[in-house]
Write a protein that holds these residues in place. Sequence first.
Motif, mmCIF file in Angstrom:
data_model
loop_
_atom_site.group_PDB
_atom_site.id
_atom_site.type_symbol
_atom_site.label_atom_id
_atom_site.label_comp_id
_atom_site.label_asym_id
_atom_site.label_seq_id
_atom_site.Cartn_x
_atom_site.Cartn_y
_atom_site.Cartn_z
ATOM 1 N N HIS A 2 68.098 72.326 53.123
ATOM 2 C CA HIS A 2 69.030 72.053 52.018
ATOM 3 C C HIS A 2 69.789 70.737 52.137
ATOM 4 O O HIS A 2 70.523 70.383 51.204
ATOM 5 N N LEU A 3 69.619 70.003 53.230
ATOM 6 C CA LEU A 3 70.468 68.836 53.448
ATOM 7 C C LEU A 3 70.326 67.776 52.373
ATOM 8 O O LEU A 3 71.318 67.155 51.955
ATOM 9 N N ARG A 4 69.124 67.531 51.909
ATOM 10 C CA ARG A 4 68.948 66.479 50.892
ATOM 11 C C ARG A 4 69.802 66.771 49.656
ATOM 12 O O ARG A 4 70.471 65.885 49.118
ATOM 13 N N ALA A 5 69.801 68.026 49.211
ATOM 14 C CA ALA A 5 70.607 68.396 48.043
ATOM 15 C C ALA A 5 72.095 68.280 48.335
ATOM 16 O O ALA A 5 72.883 67.845 47.483
ATOM 17 N N TRP A 6 72.515 68.662 49.553
ATOM 18 C CA TRP A 6 73.941 68.575 49.897
ATOM 19 C C TRP A 6 74.432 67.134 49.893
ATOM 20 O O TRP A 6 75.581 66.866 49.535
ATOM 21 N N MET A 7 73.582 66.196 50.315
ATOM 22 C CA MET A 7 74.004 64.799 50.430
ATOM 23 C C MET A 7 74.085 64.078 49.091
ATOM 24 O O MET A 7 74.722 63.025 48.997
ATOM 25 N N LYS A 8 73.457 64.620 48.070
ATOM 26 C CA LYS A 8 73.480 63.949 46.767
ATOM 27 C C LYS A 8 74.886 63.931 46.196
ATOM 28 O O LYS A 8 75.619 64.917 46.294
ATOM 29 N N PRO A 9 75.282 62.818 45.567
ATOM 30 C CA PRO A 9 76.582 62.807 44.888
ATOM 31 C C PRO A 9 76.641 63.919 43.844
ATOM 32 O O PRO A 9 75.656 64.192 43.149
#
Length: 487
Positions: free
Chosen positions: A98-105
Amino acid sequence: MSNAEQFSDLMVTEQVVTKSTDDMTTLFDAQKRAFNQDRFPSYESRIADLKLLKGAIHNKKEKLLTALEQDFGYRNHNESILGDIFSSLSTIDYTIKHLRAWMKPQKRRVGIVFQPAKAEIHYQPLGVVGIIAPWNYPVFLTIGPLVAAVAAGNRAMIKVSEFTPATNAVLVEMLGSVFSNDKVCVVQGDANIAKSFSELPFDHLLFTGSTQVGRHVMLAAADNLVPVTLELGGKSPVIIDNDMPLNEAVKRFIYGKTMNAGQTCVSPDYIYCPQDRVDALVAEISLRYESMYPSELGNDKRTRVINPKQFQRLLRYLEEAANQGATVMHLGRLNIQQDGCFMPLTLVLGAKPSMKVMQEEIFGPILPILGYEDVQSVIDSINSNPRPLGLYVLSFNKNFQYRFLRETHAGGVCINDAAFHVVVDDLPFGGVGDSGIGSYHGVEGFRTFSHSKSVLVRGKLFFSDMLFPPYGKKVHHLFYKFFVGDK
Protein backbone atom coordinates in the motif's frame (compact mmCIF):
# COMPACT_ATOMS: atom_id res chain seq x y z
CA MET A 1 13.82 11.23 43.79
CA SER A 2 15.45 12.23 40.47
CA ASN A 3 13.98 11.37 37.07
CA ALA A 4 16.81 8.91 36.49
CA GLU A 5 16.06 7.17 39.77
CA GLN A 6 12.37 6.99 38.87
CA PHE A 7 13.28 5.45 35.52
CA SER A 8 15.56 3.03 37.36
CA ASP A 9 12.84 1.86 39.71
CA LEU A 10 10.59 1.11 36.79
CA MET A 11 12.92 -0.18 34.10
CA VAL A 12 16.19 -1.50 35.52
CA THR A 13 17.32 -5.12 35.26
CA GLU A 14 20.45 -6.94 36.32
CA GLN A 15 22.68 -7.24 33.25
CA VAL A 16 22.84 -4.50 30.65
CA VAL A 17 25.06 -3.49 27.78
CA THR A 18 25.52 0.26 27.93
CA LYS A 19 26.30 2.96 25.46
CA SER A 20 27.32 6.32 26.83
CA THR A 21 25.19 9.41 26.38
CA ASP A 22 27.94 10.82 24.16
CA ASP A 23 27.76 7.75 21.90
CA MET A 24 24.00 8.19 21.64
CA THR A 25 24.31 11.86 20.75
CA THR A 26 26.90 10.99 18.11
CA LEU A 27 24.52 8.47 16.54
CA PHE A 28 21.69 11.00 16.60
CA ASP A 29 23.83 13.70 14.97
CA ALA A 30 24.93 11.27 12.25
CA GLN A 31 21.33 10.38 11.47
CA LYS A 32 20.34 14.04 11.39
CA ARG A 33 23.12 14.84 8.92
CA ALA A 34 22.18 11.88 6.75
CA PHE A 35 18.52 12.91 6.71
CA ASN A 36 19.44 16.46 5.72
CA GLN A 37 21.20 15.03 2.68
CA ASP A 38 18.14 13.00 1.64
CA ARG A 39 15.00 14.68 2.95
CA PHE A 40 12.55 12.75 0.78
CA PRO A 41 13.67 9.18 0.04
CA SER A 42 12.12 7.80 -3.11
CA TYR A 43 9.36 5.22 -3.14
CA GLU A 44 11.81 2.76 -4.70
CA SER A 45 14.41 3.18 -1.95
CA ARG A 46 11.81 2.75 0.80
CA ILE A 47 10.46 -0.42 -0.79
CA ALA A 48 14.00 -1.75 -1.20
CA ASP A 49 14.68 -1.19 2.51
CA LEU A 50 11.48 -2.95 3.51
CA LYS A 51 12.23 -5.95 1.30
CA LEU A 52 15.74 -6.21 2.72
CA LEU A 53 14.30 -6.08 6.23
CA LYS A 54 11.85 -8.85 5.39
CA GLY A 55 14.67 -10.99 4.06
CA ALA A 56 16.74 -10.36 7.17
CA ILE A 57 13.89 -11.52 9.43
CA HIS A 58 13.62 -14.74 7.43
CA ASN A 59 17.38 -15.24 7.64
CA LYS A 60 17.49 -14.69 11.40
CA LYS A 61 14.21 -16.41 12.29
CA GLU A 62 15.74 -19.41 14.03
CA LYS A 63 18.22 -17.25 15.93
CA LEU A 64 15.39 -14.98 17.03
CA LEU A 65 13.31 -17.92 18.25
CA THR A 66 16.25 -19.30 20.23
CA ALA A 67 17.01 -15.88 21.72
CA LEU A 68 13.40 -15.31 22.73
CA GLU A 69 13.35 -18.69 24.46
CA GLN A 70 16.53 -17.79 26.30
CA ASP A 71 15.29 -14.38 27.44
CA PHE A 72 12.01 -15.75 28.79
CA GLY A 73 13.54 -18.78 30.48
CA TYR A 74 11.22 -20.61 28.14
CA ARG A 75 8.92 -19.22 25.49
CA ASN A 76 6.96 -21.52 23.25
CA HIS A 77 8.27 -21.16 19.69
CA ASN A 78 4.76 -21.21 18.27
CA GLU A 79 3.88 -18.15 20.35
CA SER A 80 7.08 -16.43 19.22
CA ILE A 81 6.26 -17.19 15.59
CA LEU A 82 2.72 -15.86 15.90
CA GLY A 83 3.42 -12.90 18.18
CA ASP A 84 6.78 -11.72 16.87
CA ILE A 85 7.73 -13.24 13.51
CA PHE A 86 4.45 -13.55 11.60
CA SER A 87 3.17 -10.18 12.83
CA SER A 88 6.40 -8.46 11.75
CA LEU A 89 6.36 -10.04 8.30
CA SER A 90 2.67 -9.30 7.84
CA THR A 91 3.26 -5.63 8.66
CA ILE A 92 6.03 -5.42 6.07
CA ASP A 93 3.96 -7.15 3.38
CA TYR A 94 0.96 -4.90 3.98
CA THR A 95 3.11 -1.77 3.92
CA ILE A 96 4.84 -2.78 0.69
CA LYS A 97 1.46 -3.40 -0.94
CA HIS A 98 0.00 0.00 0.00
CA LEU A 99 2.94 2.40 0.27
CA ARG A 100 2.65 3.87 -3.22
CA ALA A 101 -0.95 4.93 -2.54
CA TRP A 102 -0.06 6.32 0.90
CA MET A 103 2.71 8.50 -0.54
CA LYS A 104 0.50 10.14 -3.15
CA PRO A 105 -0.61 13.69 -2.36
CA GLN A 106 -4.17 13.63 -1.05
CA LYS A 107 -6.58 16.01 -2.76
CA ARG A 108 -8.69 18.35 -0.64
CA ARG A 109 -11.62 20.57 -1.58
CA VAL A 110 -11.20 24.30 -2.22
CA GLY A 111 -14.23 26.53 -1.63
CA ILE A 112 -15.60 28.72 -4.40
CA VAL A 113 -14.30 31.88 -2.76
CA PHE A 114 -10.68 30.76 -3.28
CA GLN A 115 -11.08 29.42 -6.83
CA PRO A 116 -9.34 28.79 -9.12
CA ALA A 117 -6.95 26.76 -6.97
CA LYS A 118 -6.24 23.27 -5.80
CA ALA A 119 -5.43 21.96 -2.33
CA GLU A 120 -3.44 18.89 -1.38
CA ILE A 121 -1.86 17.17 1.58
CA HIS A 122 1.75 16.11 1.00
CA TYR A 123 3.17 13.52 3.38
CA GLN A 124 6.71 14.54 4.24
CA PRO A 125 9.19 12.56 6.36
CA LEU A 126 9.70 13.99 9.84
CA GLY A 127 13.43 13.30 10.13
CA VAL A 128 14.94 11.24 12.94
CA VAL A 129 12.46 9.33 15.07
CA GLY A 130 13.00 7.49 18.34
CA ILE A 131 11.43 4.13 19.15
CA ILE A 132 11.43 2.70 22.69
CA ALA A 133 10.55 -0.99 22.52
CA PRO A 134 9.28 -3.18 25.40
CA TRP A 135 10.29 -6.67 26.45
CA ASN A 136 7.07 -8.63 25.98
CA TYR A 137 7.15 -8.79 22.16
CA PRO A 138 10.64 -7.46 21.56
CA VAL A 139 10.75 -8.27 17.85
CA PHE A 140 7.30 -7.17 16.69
CA LEU A 141 7.24 -4.06 18.87
CA THR A 142 10.59 -3.07 17.41
CA ILE A 143 9.89 -3.99 13.80
CA GLY A 144 6.29 -2.68 13.65
CA PRO A 145 7.16 0.95 14.49
CA LEU A 146 10.36 0.71 12.45
CA VAL A 147 8.44 -0.35 9.34
CA ALA A 148 6.14 2.65 9.70
CA ALA A 149 9.08 4.99 10.24
CA VAL A 150 11.04 3.68 7.23
CA ALA A 151 7.93 3.66 5.02
CA ALA A 152 7.42 7.34 5.86
CA GLY A 153 11.03 8.08 4.84
CA ASN A 154 12.63 8.62 8.25
CA ARG A 155 15.81 7.63 10.05
CA ALA A 156 15.27 5.70 13.29
CA MET A 157 17.01 5.11 16.60
CA ILE A 158 15.67 2.19 18.65
CA LYS A 159 16.07 1.78 22.42
CA VAL A 160 15.55 -1.90 23.16
CA SER A 161 14.55 -3.31 26.54
CA GLU A 162 17.16 -4.40 29.06
CA PHE A 163 15.04 -7.46 29.85
CA THR A 164 15.80 -9.19 26.51
CA PRO A 165 19.58 -9.13 25.99
CA ALA A 166 19.75 -12.27 23.83
CA THR A 167 17.03 -11.01 21.47
CA ASN A 168 18.68 -7.60 21.39
CA ALA A 169 21.93 -9.13 20.20
CA VAL A 170 20.15 -10.78 17.27
CA LEU A 171 18.25 -7.59 16.46
CA VAL A 172 21.51 -5.62 16.38
CA GLU A 173 23.02 -8.20 14.04
CA MET A 174 19.89 -8.39 11.89
CA LEU A 175 19.31 -4.66 11.50
CA GLY A 176 23.02 -4.07 10.99
CA SER A 177 22.89 -6.41 7.99
CA VAL A 178 20.30 -4.16 6.35
CA PHE A 179 20.88 -0.60 7.51
CA SER A 180 23.83 1.66 8.20
CA ASN A 181 23.87 3.30 11.62
CA ASP A 182 23.00 6.67 10.11
CA LYS A 183 19.70 5.17 8.90
CA VAL A 184 18.69 2.71 11.65
CA CYS A 185 20.57 1.97 14.86
CA VAL A 186 19.93 0.13 18.12
CA VAL A 187 20.73 1.60 21.52
CA GLN A 188 21.18 -0.68 24.54
CA GLY A 189 21.59 0.39 28.11
CA ASP A 190 20.30 0.93 31.62
CA ALA A 191 17.81 3.37 33.12
CA ASN A 192 20.10 6.37 32.67
CA ILE A 193 20.48 5.56 28.98
CA ALA A 194 16.70 5.19 28.68
CA LYS A 195 16.21 8.59 30.28
CA SER A 196 18.84 10.23 28.07
CA PHE A 197 17.36 8.59 24.98
CA SER A 198 13.96 10.14 25.81
CA GLU A 199 15.62 13.56 26.10
CA LEU A 200 17.11 13.56 22.58
CA PRO A 201 15.54 16.15 20.24
CA PHE A 202 13.83 13.62 18.00
CA ASP A 203 11.31 14.67 15.38
CA HIS A 204 8.95 12.09 16.91
CA LEU A 205 9.17 9.59 19.75
CA LEU A 206 7.15 6.36 20.02
CA PHE A 207 7.13 4.53 23.34
CA THR A 208 5.55 1.17 24.11
CA GLY A 209 5.30 0.19 27.75
CA SER A 210 3.56 0.91 31.00
CA THR A 211 1.48 4.00 31.73
CA GLN A 212 3.76 4.82 34.65
CA VAL A 213 6.94 4.88 32.56
CA GLY A 214 5.06 6.59 29.72
CA ARG A 215 4.51 9.61 31.94
CA HIS A 216 8.26 9.93 32.46
CA VAL A 217 8.96 9.53 28.75
CA MET A 218 6.47 12.25 27.86
CA LEU A 219 7.93 14.55 30.49
CA ALA A 220 11.45 13.98 29.18
CA ALA A 221 10.35 14.64 25.59
CA ALA A 222 8.50 17.81 26.51
CA ASP A 223 11.63 19.91 27.02
CA ASN A 224 12.39 19.64 23.30
CA LEU A 225 8.71 19.80 22.26
CA VAL A 226 9.12 16.32 20.79
CA PRO A 227 5.70 14.93 19.75
CA VAL A 228 5.02 11.51 21.23
CA THR A 229 3.03 8.41 20.47
CA LEU A 230 2.51 6.47 23.68
CA GLU A 231 1.35 2.87 23.41
CA LEU A 232 0.57 2.03 27.01
CA GLY A 233 -1.67 -0.49 28.73
CA GLY A 234 -4.42 -0.64 31.27
CA LYS A 235 -7.05 -3.03 32.47
CA SER A 236 -8.86 -4.39 29.41
CA PRO A 237 -12.21 -5.95 30.38
CA VAL A 238 -14.15 -8.83 28.87
CA ILE A 239 -17.94 -8.56 29.12
CA ILE A 240 -19.99 -11.74 28.67
CA ASP A 241 -23.64 -11.36 27.73
CA ASN A 242 -26.18 -13.41 29.67
CA ASP A 243 -27.27 -15.15 26.46
CA MET A 244 -23.76 -16.03 25.28
CA PRO A 245 -22.97 -19.77 25.44
CA LEU A 246 -20.14 -20.04 27.94
CA ASN A 247 -18.13 -22.61 26.02
CA GLU A 248 -18.21 -20.22 23.05
CA ALA A 249 -17.31 -17.24 25.22
CA VAL A 250 -14.28 -19.00 26.69
CA LYS A 251 -13.11 -20.09 23.24
CA ARG A 252 -13.17 -16.46 22.10
CA PHE A 253 -11.05 -14.91 24.89
CA ILE A 254 -8.82 -17.59 26.41
CA TYR A 255 -5.95 -17.56 23.92
CA GLY A 256 -5.78 -13.79 24.13
CA LYS A 257 -5.23 -14.30 27.85
CA THR A 258 -2.87 -17.29 27.88
CA MET A 259 -0.66 -16.35 24.93
CA ASN A 260 2.76 -15.23 26.12
CA ALA A 261 1.66 -16.10 29.68
CA GLY A 262 -0.66 -13.10 29.68
CA GLN A 263 2.24 -10.69 29.11
CA THR A 264 0.47 -8.78 26.37
CA CYS A 265 -0.70 -5.18 26.61
CA VAL A 266 -4.09 -6.04 25.09
CA SER A 267 -4.54 -9.25 27.08
CA PRO A 268 -7.93 -9.57 28.81
CA ASP A 269 -7.33 -8.25 32.31
CA TYR A 270 -10.58 -9.23 34.02
CA ILE A 271 -14.01 -10.59 33.18
CA TYR A 272 -17.56 -9.43 33.83
CA CYS A 273 -19.88 -12.44 33.90
CA PRO A 274 -23.56 -12.64 34.91
CA GLN A 275 -23.50 -13.47 38.62
CA ASP A 276 -25.49 -16.68 38.35
CA ARG A 277 -23.16 -18.02 35.63
CA VAL A 278 -19.80 -17.46 37.35
CA ASP A 279 -19.43 -21.05 38.59
CA ALA A 280 -20.26 -22.43 35.16
CA LEU A 281 -17.76 -20.03 33.58
CA VAL A 282 -15.01 -21.20 35.93
CA ALA A 283 -15.72 -24.81 34.95
CA GLU A 284 -15.59 -23.97 31.22
CA ILE A 285 -12.32 -22.04 31.58
CA SER A 286 -10.78 -24.94 33.49
CA LEU A 287 -11.82 -27.46 30.83
CA ARG A 288 -10.59 -25.34 27.93
CA TYR A 289 -7.30 -24.51 29.63
CA GLU A 290 -6.56 -28.16 30.35
CA SER A 291 -7.37 -29.10 26.75
CA MET A 292 -5.05 -26.39 25.40
CA TYR A 293 -2.23 -27.07 27.84
CA PRO A 294 -2.57 -30.70 29.02
CA SER A 295 -0.82 -31.36 32.29
CA GLU A 296 0.89 -34.52 31.07
CA LEU A 297 3.05 -32.41 28.76
CA GLY A 298 4.59 -30.74 31.83
CA ASN A 299 5.44 -27.11 32.32
CA ASP A 300 8.76 -27.10 30.50
CA LYS A 301 7.07 -26.19 27.20
CA ARG A 302 4.96 -23.31 28.50
CA THR A 303 5.94 -19.68 28.23
CA ARG A 304 7.27 -18.31 31.50
CA VAL A 305 6.93 -15.00 33.28
CA ILE A 306 9.87 -12.96 31.97
CA ASN A 307 11.93 -12.72 35.19
CA PRO A 308 11.80 -13.14 38.99
CA LYS A 309 10.97 -9.47 39.55
CA GLN A 310 7.79 -9.71 37.49
CA PHE A 311 6.97 -13.11 38.97
CA GLN A 312 7.19 -11.79 42.52
CA ARG A 313 4.95 -8.88 41.58
CA LEU A 314 2.28 -11.32 40.44
CA LEU A 315 2.65 -13.41 43.58
CA ARG A 316 2.11 -10.29 45.70
CA TYR A 317 -1.13 -9.60 43.84
CA LEU A 318 -2.37 -13.11 44.61
CA GLU A 319 -1.27 -13.02 48.24
CA GLU A 320 -3.02 -9.71 48.87
CA ALA A 321 -6.21 -10.92 47.16
CA ALA A 322 -6.26 -14.11 49.22
CA ASN A 323 -5.60 -12.21 52.46
CA GLN A 324 -8.55 -9.94 51.73
CA GLY A 325 -10.97 -12.81 51.18
CA ALA A 326 -10.73 -13.57 47.46
CA THR A 327 -10.59 -17.15 46.19
CA VAL A 328 -7.42 -17.91 44.19
CA MET A 329 -7.62 -20.89 41.81
CA HIS A 330 -4.57 -22.21 39.94
CA LEU A 331 -5.88 -24.14 36.93
CA GLY A 332 -4.56 -27.45 35.73
CA ARG A 333 -2.55 -29.89 37.79
CA LEU A 334 0.85 -28.20 37.55
CA ASN A 335 2.08 -26.20 40.50
CA ILE A 336 3.63 -22.76 40.51
CA GLN A 337 7.38 -23.00 39.97
CA GLN A 338 9.12 -19.99 41.46
CA ASP A 339 12.62 -20.98 40.39
CA GLY A 340 11.50 -21.25 36.78
CA CYS A 341 9.00 -18.36 36.91
CA PHE A 342 6.18 -20.67 35.84
CA MET A 343 2.60 -19.80 36.76
CA PRO A 344 -0.47 -21.54 35.33
CA LEU A 345 -3.56 -19.56 34.46
CA THR A 346 -4.89 -18.43 37.83
CA LEU A 347 -8.45 -17.25 38.49
CA VAL A 348 -9.35 -14.77 41.22
CA LEU A 349 -12.96 -14.86 42.44
CA GLY A 350 -14.43 -12.26 44.74
CA ALA A 351 -11.87 -9.57 43.92
CA LYS A 352 -12.50 -6.15 45.46
CA PRO A 353 -11.81 -2.76 43.84
CA SER A 354 -9.22 -1.96 46.52
CA MET A 355 -7.02 -4.94 45.59
CA LYS A 356 -3.90 -4.40 43.48
CA VAL A 357 -5.13 -7.10 41.11
CA MET A 358 -8.04 -4.77 40.28
CA GLN A 359 -6.05 -1.53 40.34
CA GLU A 360 -2.90 -2.36 38.38
CA GLU A 361 -2.50 -3.84 34.93
CA ILE A 362 -1.86 -7.52 35.63
CA PHE A 363 0.44 -8.38 32.70
CA GLY A 364 0.57 -12.04 33.59
CA PRO A 365 -1.50 -15.26 33.79
CA ILE A 366 -3.95 -14.00 36.43
CA LEU A 367 -7.63 -13.50 35.58
CA PRO A 368 -10.15 -11.99 38.04
CA ILE A 369 -13.82 -12.83 37.40
CA LEU A 370 -16.47 -10.38 38.57
CA GLY A 371 -20.15 -11.22 38.72
CA TYR A 372 -22.72 -8.62 37.62
CA GLU A 373 -26.48 -8.27 37.99
CA ASP A 374 -27.24 -5.64 35.34
CA VAL A 375 -25.45 -4.26 32.30
CA GLN A 376 -25.62 -0.62 33.37
CA SER A 377 -23.56 -1.37 36.47
CA VAL A 378 -20.85 -2.83 34.21
CA ILE A 379 -20.85 0.25 31.97
CA ASP A 380 -20.71 2.55 34.99
CA SER A 381 -17.82 0.58 36.47
CA ILE A 382 -15.79 0.68 33.24
CA ASN A 383 -16.43 4.41 32.84
CA SER A 384 -15.42 5.15 36.43
CA ASN A 385 -11.90 3.80 35.79
CA PRO A 386 -9.09 4.90 33.44
CA ARG A 387 -9.90 4.13 29.82
CA PRO A 388 -8.58 0.70 28.82
CA LEU A 389 -6.45 -0.19 25.81
CA GLY A 390 -8.90 -2.92 24.76
CA LEU A 391 -12.49 -3.83 25.49
CA TYR A 392 -13.97 -7.20 24.54
CA VAL A 393 -17.70 -7.80 24.17
CA LEU A 394 -18.83 -11.41 23.91
CA SER A 395 -22.38 -11.39 22.62
CA PHE A 396 -24.32 -12.14 19.44
CA ASN A 397 -26.92 -9.55 20.43
CA LYS A 398 -26.46 -6.42 18.32
CA ASN A 399 -28.09 -4.15 20.89
CA PHE A 400 -25.77 -5.45 23.60
CA GLN A 401 -22.74 -4.93 21.36
CA TYR A 402 -23.64 -1.40 20.32
CA ARG A 403 -24.45 -0.34 23.84
CA PHE A 404 -20.81 -0.87 24.80
CA LEU A 405 -19.56 0.66 21.57
CA ARG A 406 -21.59 3.82 22.24
CA GLU A 407 -21.39 4.14 26.00
CA THR A 408 -17.79 3.22 26.86
CA HIS A 409 -14.34 4.37 25.74
CA ALA A 410 -11.38 2.14 24.89
CA GLY A 411 -8.40 2.25 22.58
CA GLY A 412 -9.89 -0.60 20.55
CA VAL A 413 -12.78 -3.05 20.73
CA CYS A 414 -13.22 -6.68 19.74
CA ILE A 415 -16.67 -8.14 19.33
CA ASN A 416 -16.60 -11.89 20.01
CA ASP A 417 -12.81 -11.94 20.07
CA ALA A 418 -10.11 -10.65 22.38
CA ALA A 419 -6.75 -9.00 21.73
CA PHE A 420 -6.40 -9.89 18.05
CA HIS A 421 -7.47 -6.51 16.67
CA VAL A 422 -3.81 -5.62 17.26
CA VAL A 423 -2.65 -7.81 14.33
CA VAL A 424 -5.20 -6.57 11.79
CA ASP A 425 -2.89 -4.54 9.58
CA ASP A 426 -5.49 -2.07 8.35
CA LEU A 427 -6.72 -1.11 11.83
CA PRO A 428 -4.97 1.67 13.76
CA PHE A 429 -3.60 0.54 17.10
CA GLY A 430 -3.48 2.89 20.05
CA GLY A 431 -4.96 3.83 23.37
CA VAL A 432 -7.00 6.66 24.79
CA GLY A 433 -6.46 8.53 28.03
CA ASP A 434 -4.27 6.53 30.40
CA SER A 435 -3.90 3.74 27.84
CA GLY A 436 -2.11 5.87 25.29
CA ILE A 437 -1.74 8.82 22.96
CA GLY A 438 -1.85 8.47 19.18
CA SER A 439 -1.83 5.34 17.06
CA TYR A 440 0.06 3.47 14.39
CA HIS A 441 -0.22 0.37 12.13
CA GLY A 442 -1.28 0.60 8.50
CA VAL A 443 -1.79 4.02 7.01
CA GLU A 444 -2.06 5.51 10.50
CA GLY A 445 1.52 4.41 11.17
CA PHE A 446 2.72 6.04 7.95
CA ARG A 447 0.92 9.24 8.87
CA THR A 448 2.13 9.20 12.48
CA PHE A 449 5.71 9.38 11.20
CA SER A 450 4.90 11.92 8.47
CA HIS A 451 4.18 15.62 8.48
CA SER A 452 0.86 16.27 6.74
CA LYS A 453 1.90 19.38 4.87
CA SER A 454 -0.91 21.56 3.51
CA VAL A 455 -0.29 22.84 -0.01
CA LEU A 456 -2.45 25.46 -1.77
CA VAL A 457 -1.67 25.89 -5.47
CA ARG A 458 -2.78 28.76 -7.66
CA GLY A 459 -2.21 29.24 -11.36
CA LYS A 460 -2.17 32.30 -13.60
CA LEU A 461 -5.74 33.33 -12.77
CA PHE A 462 -6.07 35.17 -9.46
CA PHE A 463 -9.23 36.93 -8.32
CA SER A 464 -8.77 37.16 -4.58
CA ASP A 465 -7.26 40.62 -4.84
CA MET A 466 -10.78 41.93 -5.51
CA LEU A 467 -11.35 41.57 -1.76
CA PHE A 468 -8.18 43.47 -0.86
CA PRO A 469 -8.37 47.02 0.55
CA PRO A 470 -9.59 49.64 0.16
CA TYR A 471 -12.72 48.22 1.76
CA GLY A 472 -16.22 49.36 0.98
CA LYS A 473 -16.21 48.44 -2.69
CA LYS A 474 -19.32 46.90 -4.22
CA VAL A 475 -17.60 43.52 -4.37
CA HIS A 476 -17.17 43.61 -0.58
CA HIS A 477 -20.89 44.22 -0.05
CA LEU A 478 -21.78 41.39 -2.44
CA PHE A 479 -19.32 39.05 -0.70
CA TYR A 480 -20.77 39.82 2.73
CA LYS A 481 -24.31 39.40 1.42
CA PHE A 482 -23.76 35.97 -0.09
CA PHE A 483 -21.15 34.45 2.22
CA VAL A 484 -21.60 36.15 5.58
CA GLY A 485 -25.32 36.82 5.58
CA ASP A 486 -25.31 40.60 5.88
CA LYS A 487 -28.23 42.35 4.25
